[in-house]
Scaffold this motif. Sequence first.
Motif, PDB file in Angstrom:
ATOM      1  N   PRO A 149     100.011  61.367  87.153  1.00 48.74           N
ATOM      2  CA  PRO A 149     100.355  60.279  86.219  1.00 48.74           C
ATOM      3  C   PRO A 149      99.852  60.551  84.798  1.00 48.74           C
ATOM      4  CG  PRO A 149      99.347  59.417  88.235  1.00 48.74           C
ATOM      5  CD  PRO A 149      99.212  60.906  88.284  1.00 48.74           C
ATOM      6  N   ALA A 150     100.572  60.026  83.826  1.00 52.08           N
ATOM      7  CA  ALA A 150     100.169  60.168  82.425  1.00 52.08           C
ATOM      8  C   ALA A 150      98.820  59.505  82.172  1.00 52.08           C
ATOM      9  CB  ALA A 150     101.232  59.562  81.514  1.00 52.08           C
ATOM     10  N   SER A 151      98.471  58.522  82.988  1.00 51.39           N
ATOM     11  CA  SER A 151      97.201  57.805  82.823  1.00 51.39           C
ATOM     12  C   SER A 151      96.049  58.457  83.581  1.00 51.39           C
ATOM     13  CB  SER A 151      97.366  56.343  83.264  1.00 51.39           C
ATOM     14  OG  SER A 151      97.797  56.291  84.608  1.00 51.39           O
ATOM     15  N   THR A 152      96.185  59.727  83.929  1.00 47.92           N
ATOM     16  CA  THR A 152      95.085  60.466  84.551  1.00 47.92           C
ATOM     17  C   THR A 152      94.023  60.746  83.487  1.00 47.92           C
ATOM     18  OG1 THR A 152      96.598  61.460  86.141  1.00 47.92           O
ATOM     19  CG2 THR A 152      94.494  62.578  85.823  1.00 47.92           C
ATOM     20  N   SER A 153      92.757  60.606  83.848  1.00 47.25           N
ATOM     21  CA  SER A 153      91.685  60.792  82.860  1.00 47.25           C
ATOM     22  C   SER A 153      91.720  62.216  82.305  1.00 47.25           C
ATOM     23  CB  SER A 153      90.312  60.517  83.485  1.00 47.25           C
ATOM     24  OG  SER A 153      89.891  61.609  84.269  1.00 47.25           O
ATOM     25  N   PRO A 154      91.318  62.396  81.041  1.00 45.15           N
ATOM     26  CA  PRO A 154      91.338  63.732  80.440  1.00 45.15           C
ATOM     27  C   PRO A 154      90.514  64.758  81.223  1.00 45.15           C
ATOM     28  CG  PRO A 154      91.062  62.072  78.740  1.00 45.15           C
ATOM     29  CD  PRO A 154      90.953  61.360  80.058  1.00 45.15           C
ATOM     30  N   ALA A 155      89.324  64.378  81.689  1.00 43.23           N
ATOM     31  CA  ALA A 155      88.496  65.333  82.444  1.00 43.23           C
ATOM     32  C   ALA A 155      89.172  65.713  83.765  1.00 43.23           C
ATOM     33  CB  ALA A 155      87.110  64.754  82.704  1.00 43.23           C
ATOM     34  N   THR A 156      89.800  64.748  84.426  1.00 40.96           N
ATOM     35  CA  THR A 156      90.521  65.042  85.672  1.00 40.96           C
ATOM     36  C   THR A 156      91.674  65.987  85.395  1.00 40.96           C
ATOM     37  OG1 THR A 156      89.892  62.917  86.629  1.00 40.96           O
ATOM     38  CG2 THR A 156      91.819  64.007  87.582  1.00 40.96           C
ATOM     39  N   THR A 157      92.388  65.758  84.319  1.00 41.54           N
ATOM     40  CA  THR A 157      93.498  66.632  83.938  1.00 41.54           C
ATOM     41  C   THR A 157      92.999  68.058  83.689  1.00 41.54           C
ATOM     42  OG1 THR A 157      94.677  64.749  82.987  1.00 41.54           O
ATOM     43  CG2 THR A 157      95.386  66.936  82.279  1.00 41.54           C
ATOM     44  N   ARG A 158      91.841  68.187  83.038  1.00 41.01           N
ATOM     45  CA  ARG A 158      91.265  69.521  82.791  1.00 41.01           C
ATOM     46  C   ARG A 158      90.882  70.209  84.098  1.00 41.01           C
ATOM     47  NH1 ARG A 158      88.935  66.611  78.507  1.00 41.01           N
ATOM     48  NH2 ARG A 158      86.921  66.408  79.560  1.00 41.01           N
ATOM     49  N   ARG A 159      90.282  69.474  85.030  1.00 39.88           N
ATOM     50  CA  ARG A 159      89.888  70.076  86.309  1.00 39.88           C
ATOM     51  C   ARG A 159      91.113  70.531  87.095  1.00 39.88           C
ATOM     52  NH1 ARG A 159      86.002  68.616  83.540  1.00 39.88           N
ATOM     53  NH2 ARG A 159      86.755  70.546  82.645  1.00 39.88           N
ATOM     54  N   ILE A 160      92.181  69.756  87.076  1.00 37.54           N
ATOM     55  CA  ILE A 160      93.412  70.143  87.775  1.00 37.54           C
ATOM     56  C   ILE A 160      93.991  71.403  87.139  1.00 37.54           C
ATOM     57  CG2 ILE A 160      95.796  69.457  88.304  1.00 37.54           C
ATOM     58  CD1 ILE A 160      94.692  66.539  88.517  1.00 37.54           C
ATOM     59  N   ALA A 161      93.989  71.468  85.815  1.00 36.71           N
ATOM     60  CA  ALA A 161      94.499  72.661  85.120  1.00 36.71           C
ATOM     61  C   ALA A 161      93.662  73.887  85.466  1.00 36.71           C
ATOM     62  CB  ALA A 161      94.510  72.422  83.608  1.00 36.71           C
ATOM     63  N   GLU A 162      92.347  73.732  85.521  1.00 37.88           N
ATOM     64  CA  GLU A 162      91.487  74.856  85.903  1.00 37.88           C
ATOM     65  C   GLU A 162      91.812  75.327  87.323  1.00 37.88           C
ATOM     66  OE1 GLU A 162      87.675  73.486  83.160  1.00 37.88           O
ATOM     67  OE2 GLU A 162      87.615  73.168  85.328  1.00 37.88           O
ATOM     68  N   TYR A 163      91.981  74.382  88.223  1.00 37.06           N
ATOM     69  CA  TYR A 163      92.326  74.745  89.600  1.00 37.06           C
ATOM     70  C   TYR A 163      93.659  75.500  89.642  1.00 37.06           C
ATOM     71  CZ  TYR A 163      94.047  74.514  94.315  1.00 37.06           C
ATOM     72  OH  TYR A 163      94.573  74.876  95.528  1.00 37.06           O
ATOM     73  N   ARG A 164      94.657  74.983  88.947  1.00 37.96           N
ATOM     74  CA  ARG A 164      95.996  75.579  88.982  1.00 37.96           C
ATOM     75  C   ARG A 164      96.029  76.983  88.388  1.00 37.96           C
ATOM     76  NH1 ARG A 164     100.559  72.286  86.689  1.00 37.96           N
ATOM     77  NH2 ARG A 164     101.754  73.693  87.995  1.00 37.96           N
ATOM     78  N   THR A 165      95.148  77.256  87.409  1.00 39.04           N
ATOM     79  CA  THR A 165      95.132  78.583  86.784  1.00 39.04           C
ATOM     80  C   THR A 165      94.117  79.522  87.425  1.00 39.04           C
ATOM     81  OG1 THR A 165      93.611  77.816  85.070  1.00 39.04           O
ATOM     82  CG2 THR A 165      95.979  77.711  84.560  1.00 39.04           C
ATOM     83  N   GLY A 166      93.386  79.029  88.433  1.00 34.99           N
ATOM     84  CA  GLY A 166      92.424  79.879  89.139  1.00 34.99           C
ATOM     85  C   GLY A 166      91.119  80.077  88.413  1.00 34.99           C
ATOM     86  N   VAL A 167      90.821  79.213  87.455  1.00 36.57           N
ATOM     87  CA  VAL A 167      89.589  79.335  86.684  1.00 36.57           C
ATOM     88  C   VAL A 167      88.468  78.571  87.384  1.00 36.57           C
ATOM     89  CG1 VAL A 167      88.488  78.685  84.498  1.00 36.57           C
ATOM     90  CG2 VAL A 167      90.825  79.544  84.503  1.00 36.57           C
ATOM     91  N   SER A 168      87.317  79.203  87.517  1.00 37.33           N
ATOM     92  CA  SER A 168      86.113  78.495  87.959  1.00 37.33           C
ATOM     93  C   SER A 168      85.481  77.915  86.725  1.00 37.33           C
ATOM     94  CB  SER A 168      85.141  79.436  88.662  1.00 37.33           C
ATOM     95  OG  SER A 168      85.660  79.842  89.898  1.00 37.33           O
ATOM     96  N   GLY A 169      85.190  76.631  86.755  1.00 34.30           N
ATOM     97  CA  GLY A 169      84.728  75.969  85.554  1.00 34.30           C
ATOM     98  C   GLY A 169      83.243  75.757  85.503  1.00 34.30           C
ATOM     99  N   ALA A 170      82.787  75.406  84.323  1.00 33.65           N
ATOM    100  CA  ALA A 170      81.393  75.028  84.068  1.00 33.65           C
ATOM    101  C   ALA A 170      81.346  74.479  82.655  1.00 33.65           C
ATOM    102  CB  ALA A 170      80.457  76.230  84.208  1.00 33.65           C
ATOM    103  N   GLY A 171      80.248  73.849  82.339  1.00 29.58           N
ATOM    104  CA  GLY A 171      80.081  73.360  80.980  1.00 29.58           C
ATOM    105  C   GLY A 171      80.324  71.872  80.867  1.00 29.58           C
ATOM    106  N   ALA A 172      80.900  71.461  79.737  1.00 32.34           N
ATOM    107  CA  ALA A 172      81.106  70.045  79.454  1.00 32.34           C
ATOM    108  C   ALA A 172      82.184  69.450  80.345  1.00 32.34           C
ATOM    109  CB  ALA A 172      81.467  69.855  77.986  1.00 32.34           C
TER     110      ALA A 172
END
Length: 157
Positions: free
Chosen positions: A133-156
């Motif tokens: 949904p367009a109303s997905t929180s920005p941080a949630t959207t970033r985590r989904i994008a990281e998952y989809r691109t295969g990036v392991s995340g860290a930081g802010a």
Amino acid sequence: MAWHHRLLGKAAQAVWRITKPRTIGVRAILLDQDDRIALVRHTYTDQWYLPGGGVKKGESTNEAIARELAEEVAITHASIERVLGVYHSRSEGKDDHIIIFVARADLPSGSWLQRGDVIEIEEADWFPLDKVPASTSPATTRRIAEYRTGVSGAGAW
């Protein structure tokens, strides 16, 4: 939306700004057999989030994510595949560290997602990874994008 939940949330944030507690949270990129992602909308906010919450004293992060999935989306059998990343947030006045797990729900294809706690969770649903949904929180959207691109995340957060 439950107005009293919003008031309690605002009061908690005011206390956190003064006390600045260090907290640990867990959330899950929870996928079903069709590679849809579980998202929840709480009664105290308008945005969609990954299911999860705080780790209780004496509880491991694995125990916490299992408890949170049962409480929020009534999933009691999920297999943890890996940790996506560990993030840091100060947005609510807390010194919060959030661990994101990637998990798979042990459900038949096409299953519905249920709300576990109907007082806290306004809505819970499965979404295709590319159609959240367009109303997905920005941080949630970033985590989904990281998952989809295969990036392991860290930081802010």
